[in-house]
Scaffold this active site. Sequence first.
Site, mmCIF file in Angstrom:
data_model
loop_
_atom_site.group_PDB
_atom_site.id
_atom_site.type_symbol
_atom_site.label_atom_id
_atom_site.label_comp_id
_atom_site.label_asym_id
_atom_site.label_seq_id
_atom_site.Cartn_x
_atom_site.Cartn_y
_atom_site.Cartn_z
ATOM 1 N N ASP A 65 4.820 -12.082 -5.288
ATOM 2 C CA ASP A 65 5.138 -10.797 -4.623
ATOM 3 C C ASP A 65 4.898 -9.641 -5.596
ATOM 4 O O ASP A 65 5.138 -9.779 -6.777
ATOM 5 C CB ASP A 65 6.553 -10.754 -4.103
ATOM 6 C CG ASP A 65 6.778 -11.815 -3.053
ATOM 7 O OD1 ASP A 65 6.338 -11.563 -1.930
ATOM 8 O OD2 ASP A 65 7.382 -12.849 -3.380
ATOM 9 N N THR A 66 4.471 -8.619 -5.105
ATOM 10 C CA THR A 66 3.767 -7.611 -5.885
ATOM 11 C C THR A 66 3.874 -6.266 -5.189
ATOM 12 O O THR A 66 4.250 -6.190 -4.036
ATOM 13 C CB THR A 66 2.277 -8.038 -5.969
ATOM 14 O OG1 THR A 66 2.204 -9.358 -6.505
ATOM 15 C CG2 THR A 66 1.451 -7.115 -6.819
ATOM 16 N N ILE A 67 3.542 -5.180 -5.889
ATOM 17 C CA ILE A 67 3.300 -3.891 -5.239
ATOM 18 C C ILE A 67 1.866 -3.468 -5.524
ATOM 19 O O ILE A 67 1.297 -3.813 -6.573
ATOM 20 C CB ILE A 67 4.282 -2.788 -5.691
ATOM 21 C CG1 ILE A 67 4.180 -2.485 -7.210
ATOM 22 C CG2 ILE A 67 5.695 -3.151 -5.296
ATOM 23 C CD1 ILE A 67 3.246 -1.404 -7.605
ATOM 24 N N GLN B 55 0.814 -4.185 -9.575
ATOM 25 C CA GLN B 55 1.807 -4.544 -10.592
ATOM 26 C C GLN B 55 2.827 -5.490 -9.988
ATOM 27 O O GLN B 55 3.170 -5.383 -8.820
ATOM 28 C CB GLN B 55 2.485 -3.281 -11.116
ATOM 29 C CG GLN B 55 3.061 -3.421 -12.507
ATOM 30 C CD GLN B 55 4.556 -3.605 -12.506
ATOM 31 O OE1 GLN B 55 5.291 -2.770 -11.998
ATOM 32 N NE2 GLN B 55 5.014 -4.703 -13.077
ATOM 33 N N SER B 56 3.299 -6.446 -10.796
ATOM 34 C CA SER B 56 4.105 -7.516 -10.213
ATOM 35 C C SER B 56 5.030 -8.150 -11.226
ATOM 36 O O SER B 56 4.758 -8.145 -12.427
ATOM 37 C CB SER B 56 3.176 -8.602 -9.647
ATOM 38 O OG SER B 56 3.899 -9.718 -9.196
#
Length: 576
Positions: A383-385, A401-402
């Site tokens: 899961d990440t942005i 980024q994660s």
Amino acid sequence: MKVMPACLMCCLVLLAAPAPAADRITGQPFATRSVVYAPEAMAATSHPLATQIALDVMKQGGSAVDAAIAANAALGLMEPTGNGIGGDLFAIVWDPKSQKLHGYNGSGRSPKGLTLKWFQDNGHQSVPSHGPLPVTVPGTVDGWFALHGRFGKLPMADVLAPTVRYARDGHPVHDTIAYYWNRSVPLLSKWPGFSEQFTFDGRAPRTGELWKNPNLANTLETIGREGRDAFYKGDIARRIDAYFREHDGFLRYEDLAAHEGEWVEPASANYRGVDVWELPPNGQGIAALQILEILEGFDFSKFEFGSAEHVHLFVEAKKLAFADRARWYADPDYFPARDGDRAKAKALVGELVSEQYAAKRRALINPDRAARSVDAGILQHGDTIYLTTADKDGMMVSLIQSNYRGMGSGMATPGLGFIFQDRGEQFVLKAGHPNSFAPGKRPFHTIIPAFITKDGEPWVSFGLMGGAMQPQGHAQIVMNLVDFGMNLQEAGDAPRIQHDGSTDPAGQVAEMNDGGVLNLETGFPYETIRALMRKGHTIEFADGPYGGYQAIARDPETGVYAGASESRKDGQAAGY
């Protein structure tokens, strides 16, 4: 989250799945909102407050890189379910001065005091998913300062100041973030420092509740004031060292002090006249390029979006690319050469994304039958942005980024306000494997930013977070824009294809021999699902593995920006 056996769920899907919905205004494929347009600047992130922070920074004279760093810092506070300064960062920047793309690999390495033999001697068959053992050096802060040093305009303290204020004064938690936060708390609360800093007396914040993180405010203020080395060589690093020593971890001051990210040359593939750009391994970005290169040999003007032909060819191309992903993608300092020969690594990437190699792989696809197993090609050699920003000078930033696995390892040094990533889980505890654990090595990475240029000019900065969904999603976005004529918003809102079960670089799937499982998001017609089953695909219902997309496009003639933020996140695209 698979919830029913394939046979039962397929029957339900056949009865329930509607035909693809049309947008109420355009009559084109469904879009949850209109594309956002702005003449000077644009930001698209997974949180509206982070988007506003990015715009404010650019209004104050900051560059798109300043805005991206500011938004990333804000998301670490506001969306800790996906990222934070305990994780890694990758970025692609279009620089209008040099008229080229610049790539940055901000991934951290494994602790130098931890060895494959230690794991084997202590009975580990795989790297644990949480706790101290999967923690690798966080590369995000270094990435911020590397990007800022080359492309920033405002002082770093000013860039981080909005997040410092929100961390002290509080911000209301959004719906999707509250949902994932609540899911993470039972899993991570046993790790030292987590509950004290990321719960209200043991529970996650609820939607709309005000959340503060004064510890993170202090950490960011120190970084803004004292610079990069405050994190990697100062008191913060010493506190991290003491914390991991106390809790049976291996991350040390020396690991942090030795960390350096690196500028890398993005790799590209031309897909029907547009150039798609990704970063080379140790990430998985070139899998998207391989998928597209294979698919370019098929005429998609003959197929409708969502047709059985569209889905089948995509899935078969994905299987082939992911077989190579499991075999060939790794830290270039260790593989394919063991002597850090980057020329060999670059040559390997060039061959994997070449037209000639794609033609060989394409010939393996049976248009009428799903492959149950595929081999990696033979070469000559979590899961990440995601966010994107663009400024008045034409600079565009694609940044991902994660922490991996949502909130990361659960390890949170008291008083610092962030959680360490567990990216080391992607190592394999088997000697000779490309991603075999080694001290000071970068693990296989799932997070990938993307960019599209057209005739040498910037066109679309985009990304789609979500583990192994990312290269699949990147390829689908490109196809939606190029093959199916969707606009920027429609391309992200269109229902997605997700294939699971390919052989995995981390060894979690030893070898695909059953064809894997196909998840189709709601919106594909039952005729398509039935036809795919006849071709031998196993279809199951899955709730939520389809990623999260943000994008900015630039009109080359007017310079006007278009922005899109999809409906699966809490995000916003906005500009001025």
